[in-house]
Design a protein around this motif. Structure first.
Motif, PDB file in Angstrom:
ATOM      1  N   MET A   1      21.895  41.256 -17.623  1.00 15.48           N
ATOM      2  CA  MET A   1      22.657  40.390 -16.706  1.00 15.48           C
ATOM      3  C   MET A   1      23.630  41.231 -15.877  1.00 15.48           C
ATOM      4  O   MET A   1      24.321  42.104 -16.379  1.00 15.48           O
ATOM      5  N   ARG A   2      23.706  40.943 -14.625  1.00  8.51           N
ATOM      6  CA  ARG A   2      24.626  41.654 -13.755  1.00  8.51           C
ATOM      7  C   ARG A   2      25.944  40.897 -13.659  1.00  8.51           C
ATOM      8  O   ARG A   2      26.089  39.799 -14.160  1.00  8.51           O
ATOM      9  N   GLN A   3      26.885  41.527 -12.984  1.00  6.01           N
ATOM     10  CA  GLN A   3      28.137  40.844 -12.671  1.00  6.01           C
ATOM     11  C   GLN A   3      27.814  39.571 -11.910  1.00  6.01           C
ATOM     12  O   GLN A   3      26.856  39.498 -11.152  1.00  6.01           O
ATOM     13  N   THR A   4      28.617  38.535 -12.123  1.00  5.37           N
ATOM     14  CA  THR A   4      28.379  37.254 -11.468  1.00  5.37           C
ATOM     15  C   THR A   4      28.179  37.459  -9.967  1.00  5.37           C
ATOM     16  O   THR A   4      29.053  38.011  -9.294  1.00  5.37           O
ATOM     17  N   PRO A   5      27.028  37.032  -9.413  1.00  2.00           N
ATOM     18  CA  PRO A   5      26.761  37.255  -7.983  1.00  2.00           C
ATOM     19  C   PRO A   5      27.813  36.585  -7.108  1.00  2.00           C
ATOM     20  O   PRO A   5      28.264  35.477  -7.395  1.00  2.00           O
ATOM     21  N   LEU A   6      28.175  37.262  -6.039  1.00  2.55           N
ATOM     22  CA  LEU A   6      29.133  36.688  -5.100  1.00  2.55           C
ATOM     23  C   LEU A   6      28.582  35.409  -4.493  1.00  2.55           C
ATOM     24  O   LEU A   6      29.337  34.473  -4.212  1.00  2.55           O
ATOM     25  N   SER A   7      27.261  35.339  -4.317  1.00  2.00           N
ATOM     26  CA  SER A   7      26.645  34.147  -3.739  1.00  2.00           C
ATOM     27  C   SER A   7      26.879  32.917  -4.609  1.00  2.00           C
ATOM     28  O   SER A   7      27.072  31.806  -4.095  1.00  2.00           O
ATOM     29  N   LEU A   8      26.883  33.103  -5.945  1.00  2.00           N
ATOM     30  CA  LEU A   8      27.139  31.982  -6.848  1.00  2.00           C
ATOM     31  C   LEU A   8      28.577  31.506  -6.700  1.00  2.00           C
ATOM     32  O   LEU A   8      28.841  30.296  -6.684  1.00  2.00           O
ATOM     33  N   LEU A   9      29.500  32.444  -6.588  1.00  2.00           N
ATOM     34  CA  LEU A   9      30.908  32.068  -6.423  1.00  2.00           C
ATOM     35  C   LEU A   9      31.135  31.376  -5.084  1.00  2.00           C
ATOM     36  O   LEU A   9      31.946  30.448  -4.996  1.00  2.00           O
ATOM     37  N   PRO A  55      36.361  40.797 -12.708  1.00  2.00           N
ATOM     38  CA  PRO A  55      35.355  39.742 -12.618  1.00  2.00           C
ATOM     39  C   PRO A  55      35.143  39.077 -13.980  1.00  2.00           C
ATOM     40  O   PRO A  55      35.103  39.759 -15.005  1.00  2.00           O
ATOM     41  N   LEU A  56      35.028  37.792 -13.984  1.00  2.00           N
ATOM     42  CA  LEU A  56      34.829  37.053 -15.224  1.00  2.00           C
ATOM     43  C   LEU A  56      33.343  36.910 -15.528  1.00  2.00           C
ATOM     44  O   LEU A  56      32.493  37.152 -14.673  1.00  2.00           O
ATOM     45  N   THR A  57      33.034  36.490 -16.742  1.00  2.00           N
ATOM     46  CA  THR A  57      31.650  36.221 -17.091  1.00  2.00           C
ATOM     47  C   THR A  57      31.167  34.984 -16.335  1.00  2.00           C
ATOM     48  O   THR A  57      31.948  34.104 -15.976  1.00  2.00           O
ATOM     49  N   THR A  58      29.870  34.921 -16.121  1.00  2.00           N
ATOM     50  CA  THR A  58      29.289  33.770 -15.430  1.00  2.00           C
ATOM     51  C   THR A  58      29.559  32.487 -16.199  1.00  2.00           C
ATOM     52  O   THR A  58      29.836  31.437 -15.600  1.00  2.00           O
ATOM     53  N   LEU A  59      29.496  32.561 -17.510  1.00  2.00           N
ATOM     54  CA  LEU A  59      29.774  31.394 -18.348  1.00  2.00           C
ATOM     55  C   LEU A  59      31.168  30.838 -18.061  1.00  2.00           C
ATOM     56  O   LEU A  59      31.350  29.620 -17.913  1.00  2.00           O
ATOM     57  N   LEU A  60      32.134  31.716 -17.960  1.00  2.00           N
ATOM     58  CA  LEU A  60      33.512  31.280 -17.735  1.00  2.00           C
ATOM     59  C   LEU A  60      33.686  30.708 -16.334  1.00  2.00           C
ATOM     60  O   LEU A  60      34.377  29.695 -16.149  1.00  2.00           O
ATOM     61  N   TYR A  61      33.059  31.329 -15.348  1.00  2.00           N
ATOM     62  CA  TYR A  61      33.135  30.780 -13.990  1.00  2.00           C
ATOM     63  C   TYR A  61      32.573  29.348 -13.952  1.00  2.00           C
ATOM     64  O   TYR A  61      33.146  28.476 -13.296  1.00  2.00           O
ATOM     65  N   TRP A  62      31.466  29.116 -14.639  1.00  2.00           N
ATOM     66  CA  TRP A  62      30.879  27.777 -14.666  1.00  2.00           C
ATOM     67  C   TRP A  62      31.813  26.773 -15.341  1.00  2.00           C
ATOM     68  O   TRP A  62      31.974  25.641 -14.879  1.00  2.00           O
ATOM     69  N   CYS A  63      32.440  27.174 -16.438  1.00  4.42           N
ATOM     70  CA  CYS A  63      33.362  26.280 -17.142  1.00  4.42           C
ATOM     71  C   CYS A  63      34.564  25.926 -16.262  1.00  4.42           C
ATOM     72  O   CYS A  63      34.995  24.765 -16.231  1.00  4.42           O
ATOM     73  N   SER A 193      30.990  30.893 -28.398  1.00  2.00           N
ATOM     74  CA  SER A 193      31.485  32.245 -28.702  1.00  2.00           C
ATOM     75  C   SER A 193      30.368  33.285 -28.701  1.00  2.00           C
ATOM     76  O   SER A 193      30.528  34.389 -28.154  1.00  2.00           O
ATOM     77  N   HIS A 194      29.230  32.958 -29.303  1.00  9.70           N
ATOM     78  CA  HIS A 194      28.125  33.926 -29.369  1.00  9.70           C
ATOM     79  C   HIS A 194      27.607  34.243 -27.972  1.00  9.70           C
ATOM     80  O   HIS A 194      27.423  35.419 -27.610  1.00  9.70           O
ATOM     81  N   TRP A 195      27.360  33.221 -27.189  1.00  8.20           N
ATOM     82  CA  TRP A 195      26.895  33.402 -25.811  1.00  8.20           C
ATOM     83  C   TRP A 195      27.939  34.159 -24.988  1.00  8.20           C
ATOM     84  O   TRP A 195      27.601  35.053 -24.198  1.00  8.20           O
ATOM     85  N   HIS A 196      29.197  33.819 -25.211  1.00 16.16           N
ATOM     86  CA  HIS A 196      30.286  34.492 -24.512  1.00 16.16           C
ATOM     87  C   HIS A 196      30.330  35.969 -24.866  1.00 16.16           C
ATOM     88  O   HIS A 196      30.516  36.825 -23.990  1.00 16.16           O
ATOM     89  N   ASP A 197      30.144  36.298 -26.151  1.00  9.12           N
ATOM     90  CA  ASP A 197      30.163  37.695 -26.583  1.00  9.12           C
ATOM     91  C   ASP A 197      29.055  38.503 -25.908  1.00  9.12           C
ATOM     92  O   ASP A 197      29.262  39.664 -25.528  1.00  9.12           O
ATOM     93  N   ILE A 198      27.879  37.892 -25.778  1.00 10.36           N
ATOM     94  CA  ILE A 198      26.766  38.583 -25.122  1.00 10.36           C
ATOM     95  C   ILE A 198      27.112  38.901 -23.669  1.00 10.36           C
ATOM     96  O   ILE A 198      26.898  40.032 -23.201  1.00 10.36           O
ATOM     97  N   GLN A 199      27.672  37.928 -22.965  1.00 18.13           N
ATOM     98  CA  GLN A 199      28.020  38.148 -21.568  1.00 18.13           C
ATOM     99  C   GLN A 199      29.178  39.135 -21.428  1.00 18.13           C
ATOM    100  O   GLN A 199      29.223  39.922 -20.471  1.00 18.13           O
ATOM    101  N   LEU A 200      30.111  39.096 -22.366  1.00 16.03           N
ATOM    102  CA  LEU A 200      31.218  40.054 -22.340  1.00 16.03           C
ATOM    103  C   LEU A 200      30.699  41.484 -22.505  1.00 16.03           C
ATOM    104  O   LEU A 200      31.177  42.415 -21.830  1.00 16.03           O
TER     105      LEU A 200
END
Length: 210
Positions: A1-9, A55-63, A193-200
């Protein structure tokens, strides 16, 4: 997984902007709308300014995005009058519109992940149990601060703060609001938490490549 794409933001920013415009066009109460969406108006420039340096994880941006939409919808109708809340009230034969509790649930859910990401990435807390304890304490502190803001609004605005408070005649509204924030924080930790750890870990590796 890459850094959260700017296009998504950018998509999230545009969607949030559209939601803000729609909700603010003819809200039930203009002052309440402004107070409810203020966290969104504050968060947008902060998130945009920190995208490159932190940059935050994609999971956190979605939340954060979903939490923002909940706040915006509540601001448009006031929490006690959100239509979907009345639907849920009828389905479960509740005594009040429960949308307010959804808002306070996310007031615990999203901040729990925000606190978790900051604490882990800055290596402020060691140990999973202590980390979870500190996160819950932070969420409860945020929830308590928000309740103090509501109290201050009630003192300053008098009856004009009723729509912002959204107590719907419940004398235990403050306590139940904080309880739902607690449930939200615990739910976020248990479910993500598990999913978050993977993205972190993935974002850590990505940033090391710079």
């Amino acid at each position: 997984m890459r850094q959260t794409p700017l296009s998504l933001l950018v998509f999230m920013l545009i969607a949030t902007g559209i939601a803000l415009i729609a909700s603010g066009w003819q809200p039930y109460d203009r002052a309440t709308w402004l107070m409810e969406v203020m966290p969104v108006l504050i968060a947008i420039p902060i998130l945009w300014a920190t995208y490159k340096k932190f940059p935050l994880t994609t999971l956190l941006y979605w939340c954060i995005f979903l939490h923002g939409l909940i706040l915006i919808l509540g601001g448009a109708y006031t929490y006690a009058r959100v239509p979907v809340g009345f639907m849920v009230q009828d389905w479960f034969e509740l005594s009040r519109n429960p949308y307010d509790k959804l808002g306070h649930f996310f007031q615990g859910f999203a901040p729990a992940l925000i606190a978790r990401e900051i604490l882990i990435r800055h290596q402020i807390v060691k140990g999973a149990k202590m980390l979870a304890f500190i996160i819950v304490c932070i969420v409860l502190a945020i929830s308590a601060t928000y309740e103090l803001i509501e109290w201050a609004a009630a003192l300053i605005m008098g009856q004009g703060a009723d729509e912002f408070l959204g107590t719907q005649g419940d004398q235990w509204d403050t306590q139940s609001d904080m309880f739902f924030a607690l449930i939200g924080a615990i739910s976020a930790l248990l479910l993500l938490s598990h999913w978050h750890d993977i993205q972190l870990q993935q974002i850590k590796q990505k940033l090391k490549g710079y």
